[in-house]
Write a protein that holds these residues in place. Structure first.
Motif, short mmCIF file in Angstrom:
data_model
loop_
_atom_site.label_atom_id
_atom_site.label_comp_id
_atom_site.label_asym_id
_atom_site.label_seq_id
_atom_site.Cartn_x
_atom_site.Cartn_y
_atom_site.Cartn_z
N THR A 49 -24.09 0.88 -42.18
CA THR A 49 -25.14 0.51 -43.14
C THR A 49 -24.62 -0.22 -44.37
O THR A 49 -25.43 -0.73 -45.15
N GLY A 50 -23.32 -0.23 -44.59
CA GLY A 50 -22.76 -0.82 -45.80
C GLY A 50 -22.85 0.10 -47.00
O GLY A 50 -22.43 -0.26 -48.10
N ILE A 51 -23.38 1.31 -46.83
CA ILE A 51 -23.51 2.26 -47.94
C ILE A 51 -22.15 2.94 -48.17
O ILE A 51 -21.55 3.46 -47.23
N VAL A 52 -21.71 2.93 -49.42
CA VAL A 52 -20.44 3.54 -49.80
C VAL A 52 -20.72 4.92 -50.41
O VAL A 52 -21.40 5.02 -51.43
N ALA A 53 -20.22 5.96 -49.76
CA ALA A 53 -20.31 7.31 -50.32
C ALA A 53 -19.13 7.47 -51.27
O ALA A 53 -18.00 7.68 -50.85
N ASP A 54 -19.41 7.34 -52.56
CA ASP A 54 -18.34 7.35 -53.56
C ASP A 54 -18.05 8.75 -54.10
O ASP A 54 -17.14 8.93 -54.90
N GLY A 55 -18.83 9.75 -53.68
CA GLY A 55 -18.60 11.11 -54.12
C GLY A 55 -19.17 11.42 -55.49
O GLY A 55 -19.11 12.56 -55.94
N GLU A 56 -19.71 10.40 -56.15
CA GLU A 56 -20.31 10.62 -57.47
C GLU A 56 -21.78 10.24 -57.47
O GLU A 56 -22.64 11.07 -57.68
N ARG A 57 -22.07 8.96 -57.24
CA ARG A 57 -23.46 8.50 -57.22
C ARG A 57 -24.08 8.69 -55.84
O ARG A 57 -25.25 9.03 -55.70
N VAL A 58 -23.28 8.48 -54.81
CA VAL A 58 -23.73 8.66 -53.42
C VAL A 58 -22.82 9.71 -52.79
O VAL A 58 -21.64 9.47 -52.54
N VAL A 59 -23.40 10.90 -52.58
CA VAL A 59 -22.63 12.06 -52.15
C VAL A 59 -23.06 12.52 -50.76
O VAL A 59 -24.23 12.83 -50.54
N LEU A 60 -22.11 12.57 -49.85
CA LEU A 60 -22.38 13.13 -48.52
C LEU A 60 -22.41 14.65 -48.62
O LEU A 60 -21.55 15.25 -49.27
N ARG A 61 -23.39 15.25 -47.97
CA ARG A 61 -23.50 16.72 -47.95
C ARG A 61 -23.25 17.20 -46.53
O ARG A 61 -23.93 16.77 -45.60
N ASP A 62 -22.30 18.10 -46.40
CA ASP A 62 -21.98 18.70 -45.10
C ASP A 62 -22.89 19.89 -44.90
O ASP A 62 -22.86 20.85 -45.67
#
Length: 153
Positions: free
Chosen positions: A59-72
């Motif tokens: 998708t081109g989406i960057v999970a940066d851990g701050e603004r865009v955070v992946l949740r397990d």
């Protein structure tokens, strides 16, 4: 010869704060809509790394851990690999373990599809998105989205 796929993967449900879900249509199977999915590149690749990589690749989406955070979600599904894709796995491998993640993004985030994997995308309310998913485990994850999000808050 291309190496066999590892029968362990991630599923990443991409959504907005108001539960619009992003679905992407497979290039190799028109009409097959799904969330981001992908297998580990190496048996020791961390699941979060796989989810981060696949999210960006598809998708081109960057999970940066701050603004865009992946949740397990700490949730795994074991399912039978569709016969049409079994040739990608070692002989005799019929089951895959899928680990579920989600990521909340702004509705206007740019989406850049990998054209060899997906041909188009759409945002849908989560109930409609669940109905569009060809994979039952993907549909179930989308249906669980409100409950999972409540557990993270």
């Amino acid at each position: 010869m291309k190496p066999y796929k590892i029968p362990e993967s991630v599923l990443v449900v991409i959504h907005t704060a108001d539960l619009q879900v992003l679905l992407i249509e497979r290039a190799d199977k028109p009409g097959y809509w799904q969330s981001v999915t992908g297998s580990l590149d190496a048996v020791d690749e961390p699941l979060l790394a796989t989810a981060t990589r696949e999210l960006f690749e598809e998708t081109g989406i960057v999970a940066d851990g701050e603004r865009v955070v992946l949740r397990d979600w700490k949730l795994s599904n074991i399912y039978e690999i569709y016969p049409v894709w079994r040739h990608r796995y070692a002989p005799g491998v019929t089951l895959n373990t899928e680990h579920v993640f989600s990521v909340e993004v702004p509705r206007d985030i740019p989406i850049l599809l990998s054209p060899r994997e997906h041909v188009q995308y759409r945002w849908l309310p989560y109930l409609e998105a669940a109905d569009q998913c060809f994979s039952s485990s993907n549909a179930e994850a989308v249906l669980q989205l409100p409950r999972q999000l409540a557990s993270f808050r």
